[in-house]
Design an enzyme around this catalytic site. Sequence first.
Site, mmCIF file in Angstrom:
data_model
loop_
_atom_site.group_PDB
_atom_site.id
_atom_site.type_symbol
_atom_site.label_atom_id
_atom_site.label_comp_id
_atom_site.label_asym_id
_atom_site.label_seq_id
_atom_site.Cartn_x
_atom_site.Cartn_y
_atom_site.Cartn_z
ATOM 1 N N LYS A 76 93.763 48.706 52.381
ATOM 2 C CA LYS A 76 94.497 48.209 53.590
ATOM 3 C C LYS A 76 94.553 46.683 53.189
ATOM 4 C CE LYS A 76 93.076 47.867 58.487
ATOM 5 N NZ LYS A 76 92.316 48.368 59.459
ATOM 6 N N SER A 151 94.380 51.168 63.404
ATOM 7 C CA SER A 151 95.038 50.162 62.844
ATOM 8 C C SER A 151 95.228 50.441 61.296
ATOM 9 C CB SER A 151 94.391 48.575 62.922
ATOM 10 O OG SER A 151 93.322 48.591 62.249
ATOM 11 N N SER A 175 89.561 52.572 63.774
ATOM 12 C CA SER A 175 90.762 52.125 62.875
ATOM 13 C C SER A 175 90.945 53.092 61.406
ATOM 14 C CB SER A 175 91.105 50.605 62.414
ATOM 15 O OG SER A 175 91.588 50.186 63.410
HETATM 16 N N1 GLN Z 1 92.313 50.568 68.205
HETATM 17 C C1 GLN Z 1 91.075 49.653 68.306
HETATM 18 C C2 GLN Z 1 91.670 48.182 68.713
HETATM 19 O O1 GLN Z 1 92.611 48.014 68.812
HETATM 20 C C3 GLN Z 1 90.468 49.621 66.886
HETATM 21 C C4 GLN Z 1 90.874 48.755 65.981
HETATM 22 C C5 GLN Z 1 90.138 48.782 64.779
HETATM 23 O O2 GLN Z 1 89.259 49.473 64.383
HETATM 24 N N2 GLN Z 1 90.481 47.707 63.624
HETATM 25 O O3 GLN Z 1 90.721 47.296 68.615
#
Ligand code: GLN
Length: 471
Positions: A76, A151, A175
């Site tokens: 990532k 994400s 994410s």
């Molecule tokens: N969708 C969640 C957020 O927007 C999770 C994001 C993540 O795990 N980095 O914070």
Amino acid sequence: MKKYNSLIEIQTLLHSKALLLPDLLDYYFAQIEKNKDLNAFNEVFFDSAKTQAKQVQEKINKGIAGKLAGLVIGIKDNICYQGHQVSASSKMLENFVSPYSATVVQRLLQEDAIIIGRCNCDEFAMGGSNETSFYGAVKNAANPQRVSGGSSGGSAVAVQADMCLASLGTDTGGSVRQPAAFCGVIGLKPSYGRISRYGVIAYASSFDQVGTFTSSISDAALLLEVLAGADEFDSTVASLPVQNYTQNLQDTSKKKIAVLKETIENEALDAEIKSSILQTIEKLKAQGHTVDYVDFDLLDYLVPTYYVLTTAEASSNLSRYDGVHYGHRNLEAKNLNDLYKTSRAEGFGEEVKRRILVGTFVLSAGYYDAYYQKAQKVRRMIKDKMDSIFQEYDFVLSPVAPTVAFPIGEHEKDPIKSYLADIYTVLANLAGIPAISLPIGTDHQNLPLGIQLMANSFQEQALLAFAKNIS
Ligand code: GLN
């Protein structure tokens, strides 16, 4: 070349010389090229990956290659790799080159994995659809009109479309697991403190954890074995010994599974996800496991608690991007204050700014007790509740997300809608427990369906072994 689903298949061929590593790498490069419209990679590391492939092939020839020889992996774009760009998919870090490698990268390289490139993600890992990326949305390979999830959307699609065998993501509130579910791959988020965060661009430090995307449980186990364990650069990593996750994937004992009633009897839950989860429950019962529905009256508190605490931590973590130390700088600013303001206003996208504002608000004098401190207390209640469930049960089963991958643009105008979609995943991060997202088929539109299994802290071994019954 055919799609490989696990490193064991690849290593068998490499050892018999039926496959050469540079050819395997070329295959993945070709897959990336073929699928470039999916936008999964922010950059492909052609040169360093080719050099590595040659070196590792020589080690294989000599019989001295590491555990991950033959593994081509994407990371990532919020994980630092020395001498390579890392952007967190933000304009703020455009063209930034990392001066050092994250511990996870070092451990991958030590065991001879080949890092093929950096995967697109939501900006600073904030989002659940990969649409907040400065480099645009990642498209789902099952249907390019649909989001990849986020994400770590690029990491998920890279494995889904066979652009690499595995990938790393980060999971602060889902994410890894949610994009894994949207893309039909396996997503593992280990316990908080199992894997070092050193060199991972921070979003919310008491939640962030590195996780993996794979097509097999055995690869998830192998990666965890390599990545987990104490690190002198991250004091939040547990010093607990790392188990031989790969050696212990066979477990035929009967388990007790709790299903949080409110997560299934929920009007927001897609009907096809629900029915496939109910089928899985029947299958587990038929295998002789006990499955009970238990009350979980804290469900409605999860999302608010998560967003108060993570935005607070984010507002503090992201204060380092000030146009002075590193990152985007406005060159026309007339004074220091102006420099801070304009650099940050230009460098950050809308969602990141929204979270910095919310986080600053909940931490500000007068609101600190009402929001931040209260949320800390609720987090403790959530943890206590999970502890009590795990006194009686081995695992907790739930959906990963309320819906399948939704159309690109659907959440764009409504941040609350996207926050609420995190309802099933944030629990594991609030409680710091490990969780895995497993593919369980597709819906009538051929979109992947997922199921989530959680275990008590540091019970990754049991979790992985049991997951084999489902996937
Ligand atoms: N969708 C969640 C957020 O927007 C999770 C994001 C993540 O795990 N980095 O914070």
